[in-house]
Structure formats: structure tokens, C-alpha cells
Design an enzyme around this catalytic site. Structure first.
Site, mmCIF file in Angstrom:
data_model
loop_
_atom_site.group_PDB
_atom_site.id
_atom_site.type_symbol
_atom_site.label_atom_id
_atom_site.label_comp_id
_atom_site.label_asym_id
_atom_site.label_seq_id
_atom_site.Cartn_x
_atom_site.Cartn_y
_atom_site.Cartn_z
ATOM 1 N N CYS A 2 13.859 -13.831 -29.985
ATOM 2 C CA CYS A 2 14.802 -14.922 -29.719
ATOM 3 C C CYS A 2 14.238 -15.921 -28.709
ATOM 4 O O CYS A 2 13.336 -15.620 -27.948
ATOM 5 C CB CYS A 2 16.107 -14.359 -29.171
ATOM 6 S SG CYS A 2 16.837 -13.062 -30.188
ATOM 7 N N ARG A 27 8.416 -18.619 -32.184
ATOM 8 C CA ARG A 27 8.784 -17.254 -31.843
ATOM 9 C C ARG A 27 9.466 -16.543 -33.008
ATOM 10 O O ARG A 27 9.566 -15.320 -33.019
ATOM 11 C CB ARG A 27 9.727 -17.256 -30.629
ATOM 12 C CG ARG A 27 9.077 -17.786 -29.379
ATOM 13 C CD ARG A 27 10.115 -18.069 -28.309
ATOM 14 N NE ARG A 27 10.680 -16.849 -27.762
ATOM 15 C CZ ARG A 27 10.201 -16.195 -26.723
ATOM 16 N NH1 ARG A 27 9.112 -16.625 -26.123
ATOM 17 N NH2 ARG A 27 10.789 -15.107 -26.270
ATOM 18 N N TRP A 76 16.641 -13.938 -33.341
ATOM 19 C CA TRP A 76 15.861 -13.059 -34.207
ATOM 20 C C TRP A 76 16.673 -11.774 -34.305
ATOM 21 O O TRP A 76 16.784 -11.023 -33.360
ATOM 22 C CB TRP A 76 14.486 -12.792 -33.590
ATOM 23 C CG TRP A 76 13.591 -11.925 -34.417
ATOM 24 C CD1 TRP A 76 13.585 -10.564 -34.490
ATOM 25 C CD2 TRP A 76 12.549 -12.358 -35.281
ATOM 26 N NE1 TRP A 76 12.618 -10.133 -35.338
ATOM 27 C CE2 TRP A 76 11.959 -11.209 -35.847
ATOM 28 C CE3 TRP A 76 12.049 -13.612 -35.640
ATOM 29 C CZ2 TRP A 76 10.897 -11.280 -36.750
ATOM 30 C CZ3 TRP A 76 10.995 -13.666 -36.536
ATOM 31 C CH2 TRP A 76 10.426 -12.518 -37.067
ATOM 32 N N ASN A 112 18.672 -12.760 -24.876
ATOM 33 C CA ASN A 112 17.463 -12.205 -25.492
ATOM 34 C C ASN A 112 17.356 -10.745 -25.089
ATOM 35 O O ASN A 112 17.668 -10.386 -23.947
ATOM 36 C CB ASN A 112 16.209 -12.919 -24.987
ATOM 37 C CG ASN A 112 16.061 -14.296 -25.570
ATOM 38 O OD1 ASN A 112 16.864 -14.721 -26.391
ATOM 39 N ND2 ASN A 112 15.029 -15.003 -25.137
ATOM 40 N N GLY A 113 16.843 -9.911 -25.981
ATOM 41 C CA GLY A 113 16.639 -8.510 -25.639
ATOM 42 C C GLY A 113 17.528 -7.594 -26.453
ATOM 43 O O GLY A 113 18.133 -7.996 -27.447
ATOM 44 N N GLU A 495 -10.104 -2.273 -42.483
ATOM 45 C CA GLU A 495 -9.447 -3.254 -41.633
ATOM 46 C C GLU A 495 -10.424 -3.906 -40.664
ATOM 47 O O GLU A 495 -10.361 -5.113 -40.417
ATOM 48 C CB GLU A 495 -8.290 -2.611 -40.870
ATOM 49 C CG GLU A 495 -7.542 -3.538 -39.932
ATOM 50 C CD GLU A 495 -6.857 -4.707 -40.611
ATOM 51 O OE1 GLU A 495 -6.402 -5.616 -39.893
ATOM 52 O OE2 GLU A 495 -6.780 -4.731 -41.861
ATOM 53 N N LYS A 499 -11.159 -7.953 -40.415
ATOM 54 C CA LYS A 499 -10.984 -8.721 -39.176
ATOM 55 C C LYS A 499 -12.225 -9.547 -38.874
ATOM 56 O O LYS A 499 -12.137 -10.695 -38.448
ATOM 57 C CB LYS A 499 -10.698 -7.769 -38.008
ATOM 58 C CG LYS A 499 -9.283 -7.289 -37.934
ATOM 59 C CD LYS A 499 -8.325 -8.417 -37.635
ATOM 60 C CE LYS A 499 -6.984 -8.200 -38.277
ATOM 61 N NZ LYS A 499 -6.919 -8.307 -39.719
ATOM 62 N N GLU A 502 -12.670 -12.461 -41.772
ATOM 63 C CA GLU A 502 -11.668 -13.511 -41.941
ATOM 64 C C GLU A 502 -11.645 -14.513 -40.799
ATOM 65 O O GLU A 502 -11.259 -15.668 -41.005
ATOM 66 C CB GLU A 502 -10.277 -12.910 -42.153
ATOM 67 C CG GLU A 502 -9.676 -12.216 -40.967
ATOM 68 C CD GLU A 502 -8.291 -11.628 -41.291
ATOM 69 O OE1 GLU A 502 -7.603 -12.165 -42.179
ATOM 70 O OE2 GLU A 502 -7.915 -10.628 -40.653
ATOM 71 N N HIS A 518 -25.450 5.267 -53.110
ATOM 72 C CA HIS A 518 -25.198 4.926 -54.507
ATOM 73 C C HIS A 518 -25.315 3.430 -54.739
ATOM 74 O O HIS A 518 -24.544 2.849 -55.500
ATOM 75 C CB HIS A 518 -23.818 5.435 -54.937
ATOM 76 C CG HIS A 518 -23.706 6.921 -54.954
ATOM 77 N ND1 HIS A 518 -24.202 7.691 -55.978
ATOM 78 C CD2 HIS A 518 -23.187 7.781 -54.051
ATOM 79 C CE1 HIS A 518 -23.980 8.969 -55.725
ATOM 80 N NE2 HIS A 518 -23.371 9.053 -54.540
ATOM 81 N N LYS A 617 -0.787 -17.701 -42.944
ATOM 82 C CA LYS A 617 -0.198 -16.516 -42.325
ATOM 83 C C LYS A 617 0.548 -15.679 -43.342
ATOM 84 O O LYS A 617 0.459 -14.461 -43.360
ATOM 85 C CB LYS A 617 0.745 -16.938 -41.185
ATOM 86 C CG LYS A 617 1.398 -15.762 -40.469
ATOM 87 C CD LYS A 617 0.354 -14.851 -39.853
ATOM 88 C CE LYS A 617 0.963 -13.640 -39.190
ATOM 89 N NZ LYS A 617 -0.051 -12.649 -38.813
#
Length: 622
Positions: A2, A27, A76, A112-113, A495, A499, A502, A518, A617
Site C-alpha cells: 500500500c 508499489r 494492496w 499500511n501493514g 535460475e 539471471k 537476461e 554427451h 516484467k
């Protein structure tokens, strides 16, 4: 996450509040609202679901709300679905708020929270005649302030102090009292809040960008402190109600840097937020030493009845599935298939009708993953979503939802969302194993205890990253990098390789170490960087042997292993150590140095870390 703003001064408040909220859109949010007072007139509250533009349109850019004192919020969703009713501000009155009009309530506020004991507080307030129109924990805390304000009749200081003592959880709280026109009262515990003063006006926000346009002189309100804000003044108090002195600090960042909380890039900020993202995600389902899936809506009978699990995802989320496959099969003894969403939807494969499909997506809007989910539902297969965005398409359409609590992730290259997804998968694996009778009570307790150590161990890795920065600068110009590992280590390599490629544009590939001979080993030449991940004791020696085959052909070796395996230094050229945790969960720790490596290589090459070329994104088209 939030966003909150507040203003009291000599100008019309609403346009300033809307401008501040626009600076906090990064946010993430699902609804927005304002409450504005004009002198002694009742507060005007306007709320809108969806984008901030809806609220701007509803208020004619703020012009429709007269008054020089007000508060604003972008929500949020945590408690309660995204809706106009659940949007902030909330009021202490007992009438339902449709989102527009004058409010007679004694207290109006935003927050918030998360209020952890809101259920207990709500029950208390119900007994004292309060009713509730929303599903939020925020309405509960606003009405708790109102309760103490009316009970003791000693004013805002006493009411807020009593509320802060009674509430458990985190909050950045803004309040306006009907009897105190022109004043905003704020309180803080754990959630960020800053207060700015300039030219006889006072601003408050959850982050610097919201007020940087108006002032660079800010107060940082401390934990468990609260304050009274009037035009051009701020008075601070401790829990005893005693006034305390504070000095302003000059903000020297530009607006963009301020959004990153002082980090050079969002990616590094989000790497450092991983301990919290993992902790919050674990805490959402681990209660009193046990895993509780009530919020997800999955029953023990359902868990026992599943004959197969399909994990369907794209990109890093698919890598989460690859790691989870090893953990679920080993712990819960249930067959698992991991499928790329972009391939699954076009496969003519036979699906087990008694299976559970788990789809994984940070945004909850990934087009291929959403299509795969719909295909599974058409075939009558039970579905579960692991997503980070409340109210997203995948969350709405899946039968069951496990929300990761990573907060908004801005950098294109995912870090904290990936780690939160792993944490969610671990919880599923442990609970499936326990319910299906594969764990003793002692084993169950052991695994949960190990899970809860992950955040602090990630933090330890982050505190010792300087050597990786040096190493990254040395190999920033590498043409080819190979990541090798076996089992879960292979999933980690996938992964780590992504990273690096990209965000630094270095060609890198991940291989199951046993597959090197192989064909791939023909690519090894003098100076080729080979990164071996070695966190699984049973596979350690085999992976080392594969790496040494590369070394004999001229490769430079980096080894990533756990503390204690110090003999590796005699076999590789550079070593990175991570703390030990149960081997099922090692992906959460081993991935962090690889994230940092990719970041530092990108920085060394002078690239745009947060916005790598050709990438978005959230991939919402095929």
C-alpha cells in the site's frame, strides 16, 4: 504494498494527495481513496476500485473535493478482496461506505501493514456495539481508536497510545478526528512513514517520491511513535504520551533513487527484500509450529486424493517448479510433472483427472500460464495458483490460491518473487507429506523448523557479498558461462543461468552435470567459466568429477557449496559458501549468490539492470 499520503496546509489538498499517490503507483495497488476536510465541515470520502485514474476521474482531478486537510491511500489487498468497500479510507461509523459522500464518523483513517490480532479486536468491538461494513483489518483498527477516544474522552493522544499498545502487527496509520479540524494524526510500527515540512505546510507519505516534489526536509518517525501534524508543524509522542524532539533530515536523492530506498537499482533492493518476502510468505501459513492451509482452501481429504501433480509455469516460475519437483516427489511420494506453460497448452497429452495442477506466476497475468489454467479447468482438473498479485486473472480463476507475500516487484529480473514462490512450494511439499502419512511427527516439526531458518540465512549471505562483486568484475566480459549441477542443484543452475543472461547479455547455459560429456563438453575451451552448484551431499563427488573434466580442458571453475566443504578449494579456482539448511530447501540459499553474480556483471558492463532489453516484467501476450 500500500501507499499512503497526507497533507495539511493552505492549499487545496486533493490534487496534492492524488499527485503523491501517482508517485507511489510502482508499489502496486488494487484500489485508491481520499478523505478531505474543509475546516469544520465533515470529511468527504471518495474511493474507487482499480487504477488511480478511476479516482482521479471520480474527483475531477481532485477539484471536486474542497478542503486543505486530507489523507489518501492506494491499497494492496491483504484482508478482504479488492473492492470499493474494502478500499481506504475507512471510518468509525457503522454505515456501509459506498465510496463517496460526507462522513459523520468521529475517526477517518488509512493504514499500511497488517494487524495480526484483528479478529480478536473485532470480537471485542462487536461486543461494544460496533458493526463492520468491510473485510479489512484497517476498519478494525480505526474503530478501536474510536472506542478508546469515546471511552476515556482524553483526546487523540490517549486514544492512539492505547490503540498502539493493544494492536499486534505492523502499521503506518493516518487519522483525522472530527473534533480536530486541520490536524492529521499518524502512528507507526515497522511500516515506513516520513513527514515533510515546507512553507507552512505539512506532508506525510509512506515513501519519499510522494512528497519530494514539495520538500526535501523530512522527519523520520520512529517505531512505536506517533505524531500530530498541523500546517507547518509536527509534534511527536512516545507510547507514554510524552512529547519528544526530532530533527529534520534533508533528502539528497532524486525522485527515482528515492523510490529505490537508496539502492542503485530496484533489483538490488529486491534481492535484499528476500528475507522478508520469504518470512512473510511462510508466516502466512505456518501457525504455532504447524502448516495451516485454511486460507488456501485445500482440505486434507483433497490432499490425500490427488494422484498426480502438474506444475505449469514460465521463466523463473518454471524453475521454481523444477526445484519443487524434487522436493515434492521425495517428501510426499507423489508423481510430479513440470511443464512449460507455452508448451503445455499445445500438447496432446493424457491428463490424470485426479491430479492437481499448480500454476505459478508472479503477476497472475502471464498469458500462457492463464491459458494452461483454463485448459486444465476445461478438463475438470483441480487447480491451484501460486501468485503474488491479489485479484489477478489467475488468482480469480484458479480453484485455490496460495498468495506469496513478496510485495510489488519492479525489476524485470525476478528475485524476491522467485524466493517467495519457492517458500510456498516447500510448505506444500511438507504438508502434503505429512497429510499423506510420509512423515513422522518429529520429521514434520524438523522440516518446519528448518523452513523458518531460511530468512536469516539469506540475510547472512547478503551480508557477505563483496567477494562476488570482485569476481563478477573479473568475468564481466566472459563470452560463455556454463552452470552445472545434479538434482536440486540442476534446478538452481537453471535460475542462475537465466539471471546472468537476461540482465548481462552473457551467453550462459545450465546443464545437468552428467550430461556434459554427451556433447556440451566440446564447447569448453581455455578460460571458459564453469559454475558448479554443489549443495547435495550424495551428488557432491559426482558433480566435482564433471567439473574437473572441464578444468582439464582449460575451464575456470567456480564452486558454490555449503560451509564445511572446504576441501573444494583444492579443486576449483573460486569458491562461494552458503549456510547449511535441510537439503530439500537449499535452492532458497544457493540462488542468492547467483542473483548477485548476475547483478554485478550487469553493473560492471554498464547495462540497465532493471530494464533489460527486449523484456517486460509481465508477459501478458503470447
Amino acid at each position: 504494498m500500500c501507499g499512503i499520503v497526507g497533507f495539511t496546509g493552505n492549499r487545496q489538498a486533493a490534487p496534492i494527495l492524488l499527485d503523491g499517490l501517482s508517485k507511489l503507483e510502482y508499489r502496486g495497488y488494487d484500489s485508491a481513496g481520499l478523505a478531505v476536510r474543509d475546516g469544520e465541515a465533515l470529511a468527504q470520502v471518495v474511493k474507487a476500485k482499480g487504477r488511480l485514474s478511476n479516482l482521479i476521474e471520480k474527483t475531477d482531478g481532485g477539484k471536486a473535493l474542497k478542503g486543505t486537510c486530507g489523507i489518501g491511500h492506494t491499497r494492496w489487498a491483504t484482508h478482504g478482496e479488492p473492492s470499493q468497500t474494502n478500499a481506504h479510507p475507512h471510518v468509525s461509523g457503522n454505515c456501509s461506505r459506498s465510496g463517496s459522500g460526507a462522513v459523520e464518523s468521529e475517526v477517518v483513517g488509512v493504514h499500511n501493514g497488517i494487524i495480526e490480532n484483528y479478529t480478536e479486536l473485532k470480537e471485542k468491538l462487536l461486543k461494544h456495539g460496533y458493526t463492520f461494513y468491510s473485510q479489512t483489518d484497517t476498519e478494525v483498527v480505526i474503530k478501536l481508536v474510536d472506542y478508546y477516544y469515546k471511552k476515556y474522552k482524553l483526546g487523540p493522544i490517549d486514544a492512539i497510545a492505547k490503540t498502539m499498545v493493544r494492536v499486534r502487527g505492523s502499521y503506518a496509520l493516518e487519522l483525522m478526528f472530527r473534533d480536530y479540524p486541520g490536524e492529521i494524526w499518524v502512528a507507526r510500527k515497522d511500516s515506513p512513514m516520513i513527514i515533510g515540512i515546507a512553507d507552512g505546510e505539512t506532508y506525510v507519505a509512506s515513501d519519499v517520491p510522494a512528497i519530494l516534489k514539495y520538500t526535501r526536509n523530512v522527519y523520520y518517525i520512529g517505531n512505536l511513535e506517533f505524531a500530530k501534524l498541523t500546517p507547518g508543524e509536527a509534534h511527536f509522542y512516545n507510547l507514554d504520551g510524552d512529547e519528544i524532539e526530532k530533527q529534520t533530515t534533508e533528502i539528497k536523492w532524486d525522485a527515482e533513487a528515492a523510490e529505490k530506498a537508496g539502492f542503485e537499482h530496484f533489483m538490488m533492493k529486491e534481492i535484499h527484500e528476500q528475507p522478508k518476502a520469504v518470512q512473510d510468505t511462510l508466516n502466512s501459513v505456518v501457525k504455532d509450529g504447524k502448516i495451516d492451509f485454511e486460507s488456501i482452501g485445500i482440505t486434507e481429504d483433497e490432499i490425500k486424493a490427488y494422484e498426480q501433480i502438474y506444475i505449469v509455469a514460465c521463466g523463473s516460475a518454471w524453475h521454481v517448479g523444477m526445484a519443487a519437483q524434487y522436493v515434492l516427489e521425495d517428501m510426499a511420494d507423489i508423481p510430479v510433472r513440470v511443464e512449460l506453460a507455452s508448451e503445455f497448452r499445445y500438447r496432446k497429452m493424457s491428463l490424470n483427472p485426479k491430479a492437481l495442477m499448480i500454476v505459478v506466476s508472479q503477476s497472475g497475468e502471464t498469458a500462457d500460464t492463464l491459458a494452461a489454467l483454463r485448459l486444465a479447468k476445461e478438463k475438470g482438473i483441480a487447480t491451484m495458483a501460486i501468485v503474488n498479485v491479489v485479484g489477478s486473472s489467475i488468482a480469480r480463476e484458479a480453484d485455490k490460491v496460495f498468495y506469496t507475500l513478496a510485495g510489488p516487484e519492479i525489476s524485470v529480473a525476478t528475485t524476491k518473487a522467485y524466493s517467495a514462490q519457492l517458500a510456498a512450494m516447500y510448505c506444500l511439499a511438507v504438508q502434503f507429506a505429512e497429510v499423506r502419512g510420509k512423515l513422522t511427527e518429529e520429521q514434520y516439526g524438523y522440516y518446519i523448523a528448518e523452513l523458518m531458518t531460511i530468512p536469516e540465512k539469506i540475510q547472512k549471505i547478503l551480508e557477505d557479498k563483496e567477494r562476488l562483486q570482485w569476481f563478477a568484475a573479473k568475468y564481466a566480459n566472459a563470452a560463455d558461462v556454463f552452470f552445472v549441477g545434479r538434482g536440486i542443484d540442476y534446478a538452481i543452475c537453471l535460475e542462475g543461468s537465466l539471471k546472468l543472461k537476461e540482465i548481462s547479455y552473457v551467453h550462459s547455459e545450465a546443464y545437468a552435470a552428467g550430461e556434459l560429456k554427451h556433447g556440451t563438453i566440446s564447447l569448453i575451451e581455455q578460460g571458459t567459466l564453469v559454475i558448479g552448484v554443489l549443495t547435495q551431499d550424495e551428488l557432491y563427488e559426482k558433480t566435482i568429477s564433471n567439473m574437473l573434466e572441464c578444468k582439464s580442458r582449460g575451464a575456470y571453475l567456480m564452486g558454490l557449496t555449503t560451509y564445511g566443504n572446504y576441501e573444494i578449494e583444492d579443486q576449483v579456482n573460486f569458491t562461494v559458501y552458503v549456510p547449511k539448511v535441510d537439503e530439500h530447501f537449499m535452492a532458497s540459499l544457493a540462488v542468492v549468490p547467483l542473483q548477485l553474480l548476475g547483478y554485478y556483471v550487469s553493473v560492471a558492463k554498464g547495462l540497465d539492470v532493471d530494464k533489460p532489453r527486449n523484456l517486460a516484467k509481465s508477459v501478458t501476450v503470447e
